[in-house]
Scaffold this motif. Structure first.
Motif, mmCIF file in Angstrom:
data_model
loop_
_atom_site.group_PDB
_atom_site.id
_atom_site.type_symbol
_atom_site.label_atom_id
_atom_site.label_comp_id
_atom_site.label_asym_id
_atom_site.label_seq_id
_atom_site.Cartn_x
_atom_site.Cartn_y
_atom_site.Cartn_z
ATOM 1 N N SER A 1 0.801 -1.227 0.000
ATOM 2 C CA SER A 1 0.000 0.000 0.000
ATOM 3 C C SER A 1 0.829 1.270 0.000
ATOM 4 C CB SER A 1 -0.920 0.018 1.216
ATOM 5 O OG SER A 1 -0.157 0.152 2.418
ATOM 6 N N GLY A 2 2.108 1.166 0.323
ATOM 7 C CA GLY A 2 2.914 2.371 0.433
ATOM 8 C C GLY A 2 2.667 3.091 1.746
ATOM 9 N N ASP A 3 2.866 4.420 1.765
ATOM 10 C CA ASP A 3 2.697 5.212 2.989
ATOM 11 C C ASP A 3 1.225 5.371 3.341
ATOM 12 O OD1 ASP A 3 5.368 5.487 3.216
ATOM 13 O OD2 ASP A 3 5.470 7.576 2.549
ATOM 14 N N VAL A 4 0.902 5.201 4.629
ATOM 15 C CA VAL A 4 -0.458 5.393 5.123
ATOM 16 C C VAL A 4 -0.371 6.065 6.491
ATOM 17 C CG1 VAL A 4 -1.433 3.384 3.917
ATOM 18 C CG2 VAL A 4 -0.487 3.103 6.213
ATOM 19 N N ILE A 5 -1.508 6.569 6.955
ATOM 20 C CA ILE A 5 -1.622 7.098 8.302
ATOM 21 C C ILE A 5 -2.474 6.126 9.121
ATOM 22 C CG2 ILE A 5 -2.426 8.995 9.762
ATOM 23 C CD1 ILE A 5 -0.034 9.674 7.993
ATOM 24 N N GLU A 6 -1.918 5.642 10.216
ATOM 25 C CA GLU A 6 -2.649 4.750 11.121
ATOM 26 C C GLU A 6 -3.168 5.571 12.302
ATOM 27 O OE1 GLU A 6 -0.185 0.595 10.612
ATOM 28 O OE2 GLU A 6 0.605 2.099 12.004
ATOM 29 N N THR A 7 -4.440 5.471 12.582
ATOM 30 C CA THR A 7 -5.047 6.184 13.702
ATOM 31 C C THR A 7 -5.617 5.171 14.684
ATOM 32 O OG1 THR A 7 -5.642 8.025 12.254
ATOM 33 C CG2 THR A 7 -6.745 7.918 14.387
ATOM 34 N N VAL A 8 -5.129 5.207 15.917
ATOM 35 C CA VAL A 8 -5.579 4.291 16.964
ATOM 36 C C VAL A 8 -6.265 5.110 18.045
ATOM 37 C CG1 VAL A 8 -4.911 2.506 18.621
ATOM 38 C CG2 VAL A 8 -3.657 2.745 16.477
ATOM 39 N N THR A 9 -7.485 4.752 18.393
ATOM 40 C CA THR A 9 -8.240 5.455 19.431
ATOM 41 C C THR A 9 -8.356 4.562 20.650
ATOM 42 O OG1 THR A 9 -9.476 6.588 17.705
ATOM 43 C CG2 THR A 9 -10.369 6.690 19.940
ATOM 44 N N LEU A 10 -8.065 5.118 21.819
ATOM 45 C CA LEU A 10 -8.018 4.330 23.048
ATOM 46 C C LEU A 10 -8.914 4.940 24.121
ATOM 47 C CD1 LEU A 10 -4.825 4.861 21.905
ATOM 48 C CD2 LEU A 10 -4.475 2.882 23.386
ATOM 49 N N GLU A 11 -9.383 4.066 24.994
ATOM 50 C CA GLU A 11 -10.184 4.478 26.150
ATOM 51 C C GLU A 11 -9.613 3.806 27.386
ATOM 52 O OE1 GLU A 11 -14.891 4.679 27.561
ATOM 53 O OE2 GLU A 11 -14.262 3.297 25.973
ATOM 54 N N HIS A 12 -9.590 4.515 28.509
ATOM 55 C CA HIS A 12 -9.038 3.955 29.744
ATOM 56 C C HIS A 12 -10.111 3.135 30.455
ATOM 57 C CE1 HIS A 12 -6.757 3.953 33.614
ATOM 58 N NE2 HIS A 12 -5.751 3.931 32.761
ATOM 59 N N GLN A 13 -9.838 1.848 30.611
ATOM 60 C CA GLN A 13 -10.797 0.937 31.245
ATOM 61 C C GLN A 13 -10.073 0.033 32.218
ATOM 62 O OE1 GLN A 13 -12.801 -1.278 28.180
ATOM 63 N NE2 GLN A 13 -13.667 0.521 27.195
ATOM 64 N N ALA A 14 -10.585 -0.081 33.423
ATOM 65 C CA ALA A 14 -10.058 -1.005 34.442
ATOM 66 C C ALA A 14 -8.551 -0.834 34.632
ATOM 67 C CB ALA A 14 -10.389 -2.444 34.069
ATOM 68 N N GLY A 15 -8.088 0.402 34.665
ATOM 69 C CA GLY A 15 -6.694 0.674 34.927
ATOM 70 C C GLY A 15 -5.752 0.477 33.762
ATOM 71 N N ALA A 16 -6.271 0.264 32.562
ATOM 72 C CA ALA A 16 -5.416 0.051 31.384
ATOM 73 C C ALA A 16 -6.012 0.753 30.175
ATOM 74 C CB ALA A 16 -5.257 -1.443 31.102
ATOM 75 N N TRP A 17 -5.165 1.062 29.191
ATOM 76 C CA TRP A 17 -5.626 1.672 27.952
ATOM 77 C C TRP A 17 -6.061 0.585 26.988
ATOM 78 C CZ3 TRP A 17 -6.829 6.544 27.630
ATOM 79 C CH2 TRP A 17 -6.235 7.449 28.501
ATOM 80 N N ARG A 18 -7.302 0.682 26.501
ATOM 81 C CA ARG A 18 -7.880 -0.310 25.608
ATOM 82 C C ARG A 18 -8.196 0.332 24.261
ATOM 83 N NH1 ARG A 18 -6.937 -5.390 27.526
ATOM 84 N NH2 ARG A 18 -7.230 -5.414 29.798
ATOM 85 N N ILE A 19 -8.025 -0.442 23.212
ATOM 86 C CA ILE A 19 -8.271 0.064 21.847
ATOM 87 C C ILE A 19 -9.759 0.000 21.536
ATOM 88 C CG2 ILE A 19 -8.041 -0.548 19.409
ATOM 89 C CD1 ILE A 19 -5.206 -0.524 22.006
ATOM 90 N N VAL A 20 -10.330 1.114 21.090
ATOM 91 C CA VAL A 20 -11.743 1.150 20.700
ATOM 92 C C VAL A 20 -11.939 1.562 19.247
ATOM 93 C CG1 VAL A 20 -12.613 1.536 23.032
ATOM 94 C CG2 VAL A 20 -11.985 3.503 21.622
ATOM 95 N N GLY A 21 -10.846 1.865 18.550
ATOM 96 C CA GLY A 21 -10.990 2.223 17.142
ATOM 97 C C GLY A 21 -9.649 2.191 16.431
ATOM 98 N N VAL A 22 -9.635 1.712 15.193
ATOM 99 C CA VAL A 22 -8.424 1.667 14.382
ATOM 100 C C VAL A 22 -8.804 2.032 12.945
ATOM 101 C CG1 VAL A 22 -6.481 0.289 13.569
ATOM 102 C CG2 VAL A 22 -7.537 -0.252 15.760
ATOM 103 N N THR A 23 -8.081 2.982 12.367
ATOM 104 C CA THR A 23 -8.271 3.281 10.949
ATOM 105 C C THR A 23 -6.912 3.395 10.297
ATOM 106 O OG1 THR A 23 -8.253 5.698 11.158
ATOM 107 C CG2 THR A 23 -10.378 4.590 11.447
ATOM 108 N N VAL A 24 -6.862 3.053 9.033
ATOM 109 C CA VAL A 24 -5.661 3.223 8.233
ATOM 110 C C VAL A 24 -6.069 3.812 6.895
ATOM 111 C CG1 VAL A 24 -3.740 2.088 7.092
ATOM 112 C CG2 VAL A 24 -4.474 1.294 9.325
ATOM 113 N N GLY A 25 -5.399 4.867 6.470
ATOM 114 C CA GLY A 25 -5.781 5.460 5.217
ATOM 115 C C GLY A 25 -4.701 6.369 4.662
#
Length: 260
Positions: A236-260
């Motif tokens: 695919s070549g160069d892309v931008i990865e966007t990871v969205t996180l939410e703090h749950q139970a004392g840890a950071w959890r992933i709630v969204g991922v996009t690549v474009g």
């Protein structure tokens, strides 16, 4: 109108009413976002809160309730305040109040690359959401992305990097365990694995990745952290990865991922 409906309508914020008025004028979440120059996520949050307050499952039903309460008049939306944030590199291709669906046949170069998505970019659907099929929300290419900046919270960036490393290694079960409860309510491990395998087959192997930025998104219930990376894949070549996180139970959890 029942007392419960009156209370629900009274609880609507001006921004929620503004969004519902556009829905009743024939807009969907994507076109509302374009009209107000906001992200689709922001619009979906408003619609979700409005549906909850009015105890309805459909955004159009909520819009009709507001229209009836205002005497059947379609009120033009007021100018948007500057306090709202426009986030993300992508917006959903779906144009109706229903779940996302896969889009095949994506090419290379200037065409938009579909990718795995999480709960932050879902439409108004209450059912299962597919994990890919997103064109860009903004006409921003990886070459136009902002220069790398220092992380506001290294723990957040580290959690995002560890998650992406699991995906790079094809460890779908382990990466799924790093996701948050909201993500899991919409996406099963089997769906996540199938979508991940398909998209990695299209994108190829990860060649390089570098940190770009981190920002806080003030949204209910406790806000989100949005981390962006510049990455290069063999196909695919160069892309931008966007990871969205939410703090749950004392840890950071992933709630969204996009690549474009």
């Amino acid at each position: 109108m029942t007392m419960k409906e009156r209370h629900g309508l009274a609880a609507l914020t001006d921004k929620e009413k503004q969004t519902l008025r556009l829905i009743v004028r024939g807009h969907d979440a994507k076109s509302v976002a374009q009209t107000l120059d906001l992200s689709v996520h922001t619009i979906n949050e408003r619609l979700r809160d409005a549906r909850r307050k009015l105890s309805v499952s459909s955004s159009r039903e909520a819009a009709r309730m507001l229209l009836d309460a205002e005497g059947g008049m379609v009120v033009p939306p007021p100018p948007e305040k500057s306090g709202d944030m426009t986030i993300g590199e992508d917006r959903p291709a779906a144009t109706e109040d229903q779940a996302m669906a896969p889009i095949d046949g994506v090419g290379r170069g200037g065409r938009r690359f579909p990718i795995l998505i999480g709960v932050l970019l879902m439409t108004l659907a209450l059912g299962l959401m597919a994990l890919f099929g997103l064109p860009h929300m903004l006409a921003t290419s990886p070459q136009d992305a902002p220069a790398a900046s220092a992380a506001h919270d290294p723990a957040v960036v580290d959690a995002a990097q560890r998650f992406l490393a699991l995906v790079d290694q094809g460890r779908w079960a382990d990466s799924y365990r790093a996701t948050g409860l909201a993500f899991r309510r919409i996406n099963t491990e089997a769906v996540w694995a199938a979508a991940s395998e398909k998209m990695r087959a299209q994108m190829g192997t990860m060649v390089s990745r570098s940190f770009l930025s981190q920002e806080n998104l003030p949204a209910p219930p406790d806000g989100y952290e949005v981390v962006k990376f510049r990455a290069r894949y063999s196909r695919s070549g160069d892309v931008i990865e966007t990871v969205t996180l939410e703090h749950q139970a004392g840890a950071w959890r992933i709630v969204g991922v996009t690549v474009g």
